[in-house]
Scaffold this motif. Sequence first.
Motif, PDB file in Angstrom:
ATOM      1  N   THR A 105       1.164  -1.314  -0.132  1.00 61.46           N
ATOM      2  CA  THR A 105      -0.654  -0.161  -0.132  1.00 61.46           C
ATOM      3  C   THR A 105       1.210   1.366  -0.036  1.00 61.46           C
ATOM      4  OG1 THR A 105      -1.330  -1.470   1.686  1.00 61.46           O
ATOM      5  CG2 THR A 105      -1.330   1.455   1.614  1.00 61.46           C
ATOM      6  N   VAL A 134      -8.749   3.252  -4.381  1.00 61.83           N
ATOM      7  CA  VAL A 134      -8.458   1.871  -4.335  1.00 61.83           C
ATOM      8  C   VAL A 134      -8.866   1.565  -5.425  1.00 61.83           C
ATOM      9  CG1 VAL A 134      -9.714  -0.053  -3.847  1.00 61.83           C
ATOM     10  CG2 VAL A 134     -10.197   1.528  -2.009  1.00 61.83           C
ATOM     11  N   THR A 135      -7.694   1.053  -6.966  1.00 60.05           N
ATOM     12  CA  THR A 135      -8.402   0.334  -7.846  1.00 60.05           C
ATOM     13  C   THR A 135      -8.427  -1.185  -7.869  1.00 60.05           C
ATOM     14  OG1 THR A 135      -6.461   1.539  -8.816  1.00 60.05           O
ATOM     15  CG2 THR A 135      -6.494   0.094 -10.162  1.00 60.05           C
ATOM     16  N   ALA A 136     -10.165  -1.411  -7.697  1.00 57.78           N
ATOM     17  CA  ALA A 136     -10.493  -2.759  -8.106  1.00 57.78           C
ATOM     18  C   ALA A 136     -10.592  -3.255  -9.419  1.00 57.78           C
ATOM     19  CB  ALA A 136     -11.350  -2.968  -7.332  1.00 57.78           C
ATOM     20  N   LYS A 172     -11.214   4.039 -10.661  1.00 57.15           N
ATOM     21  CA  LYS A 172     -11.347   4.611  -9.223  1.00 57.15           C
ATOM     22  C   LYS A 172     -12.200   4.285  -8.300  1.00 57.15           C
ATOM     23  CE  LYS A 172      -6.237   5.427  -9.750  1.00 57.15           C
ATOM     24  NZ  LYS A 172      -4.962   6.016  -9.928  1.00 57.15           N
ATOM     25  N   ILE A 185      -9.506  -3.040   3.468  1.00 51.17           N
ATOM     26  CA  ILE A 185     -10.103  -2.708   2.842  1.00 51.17           C
ATOM     27  C   ILE A 185      -9.324  -4.438   1.874  1.00 51.17           C
ATOM     28  CG2 ILE A 185      -9.647  -1.340   0.858  1.00 51.17           C
ATOM     29  CD1 ILE A 185      -9.441   0.884   2.228  1.00 51.17           C
ATOM     30  N   LYS A 186      -8.447  -4.669   1.482  1.00 52.89           N
ATOM     31  CA  LYS A 186      -8.845  -6.082   0.466  1.00 52.89           C
ATOM     32  C   LYS A 186      -9.516  -7.380   1.195  1.00 52.89           C
ATOM     33  CE  LYS A 186      -3.612  -4.897  -0.077  1.00 52.89           C
ATOM     34  NZ  LYS A 186      -2.217  -4.801   1.011  1.00 52.89           N
ATOM     35  N   PHE A 189     -13.350  -5.636   0.208  1.00 54.40           N
ATOM     36  CA  PHE A 189     -13.596  -6.358  -0.861  1.00 54.40           C
ATOM     37  C   PHE A 189     -13.651  -7.436  -1.891  1.00 54.40           C
ATOM     38  CE2 PHE A 189     -12.806  -1.782  -3.953  1.00 54.40           C
ATOM     39  CZ  PHE A 189     -13.198  -1.592  -3.269  1.00 54.40           C
ATOM     40  N   GLU A 195     -11.331  -7.443  -5.728  1.00 53.90           N
ATOM     41  CA  GLU A 195     -10.062  -7.401  -5.292  1.00 53.90           C
ATOM     42  C   GLU A 195      -9.280  -6.642  -5.567  1.00 53.90           C
ATOM     43  OE1 GLU A 195      -8.824 -10.697  -3.842  1.00 53.90           O
ATOM     44  OE2 GLU A 195     -10.296 -11.731  -4.612  1.00 53.90           O
ATOM     45  N   VAL A 196      -9.135  -6.292  -4.721  1.00 49.81           N
ATOM     46  CA  VAL A 196      -7.993  -4.625  -4.906  1.00 49.81           C
ATOM     47  C   VAL A 196      -6.707  -4.854  -5.510  1.00 49.81           C
ATOM     48  CG1 VAL A 196      -6.611  -3.038  -3.352  1.00 49.81           C
ATOM     49  CG2 VAL A 196      -8.289  -3.814  -2.753  1.00 49.81           C
ATOM     50  N   LEU A 199      -4.110   0.325  -3.681  1.00 50.61           N
ATOM     51  CA  LEU A 199      -4.839   1.368  -2.637  1.00 50.61           C
ATOM     52  C   LEU A 199      -3.543   2.420  -2.562  1.00 50.61           C
ATOM     53  CD1 LEU A 199      -6.881   0.458  -0.717  1.00 50.61           C
ATOM     54  CD2 LEU A 199      -5.322  -0.604   0.355  1.00 50.61           C
TER      55      LEU A 199
END
Length: 236
Positions: A105, A134-136, A172, A185-186, A189, A195-196, A199
């Motif tokens: 992170t 967050v980019t998921a 994002k 956060i992971k 998600f 899924e992350v 971050l």
Amino acid sequence: MRIDKYLAQMGQGTRSEVKQLLKKGKVQVNGVVEKSPKTHVNVDQDQIECQGKLIRYVDKIYIMLNKPKGFVSATKDDINDTVIDLISEYNYLDIFPVGRLDKDTEGLLLITNDGQFTHDLMSPKKHISKTYEVTAQKNITSHDIDRFKSGIELTDGVTKPAVLKKCETSNKSLVTLFEGRYHQIKRMFHAIDNEVIELKRIAIGGLSLDEGLAPGEYRQLTLEEIELLTNKEKEV
Ligand code: URA
């Protein structure tokens, strides 16, 4: 305080290095060369210069770091580089990170030597928010937003209501948490079948990451920023 102790504490070298500097006439107190390491100084009143530089008394220190990926949030680690390795110039002040960000992170991490400040910021009673970009793997749906708001069932219990917002201009999203659990956060998600990928923490309470800091760069907090974190957040 003895001048050699003072200069060593302010990072001017070891006690013996500082004694050498004194001996060589590199230290001035109120404009007069001082050579004896035994001389006592008043750190609030005396103007102390070492090698032409004014050495101000620093007791507590508060640093904003833009943590890069690949560094662990610890003071020491046998395998990995730590965030403290990035700030070695202040290491003599016994600094440590305020809480943790995962190794992969990046973003806003505070570093200090003030235990009370750390305790207050981390206290669950204070409900200090932390906001992440967050980019998921998948796009966020309105159902995901509702689930974050109601709380997500994790192995260590249901999370407190969290705010999930989709960014208008990119793939994002922004997540604001009011608690801090391991890989929170992971795990959230993952629980919503996503899924992350990346971050980044962008804010703690009212304090935002300084966009002028590239990953790995840091600066001291201003007085206003310290007050923002210590006064405005009321215990509930
Ligand atoms: N949540 C995570 O999963 N990782 C972090 O580093 C911070 C919050």
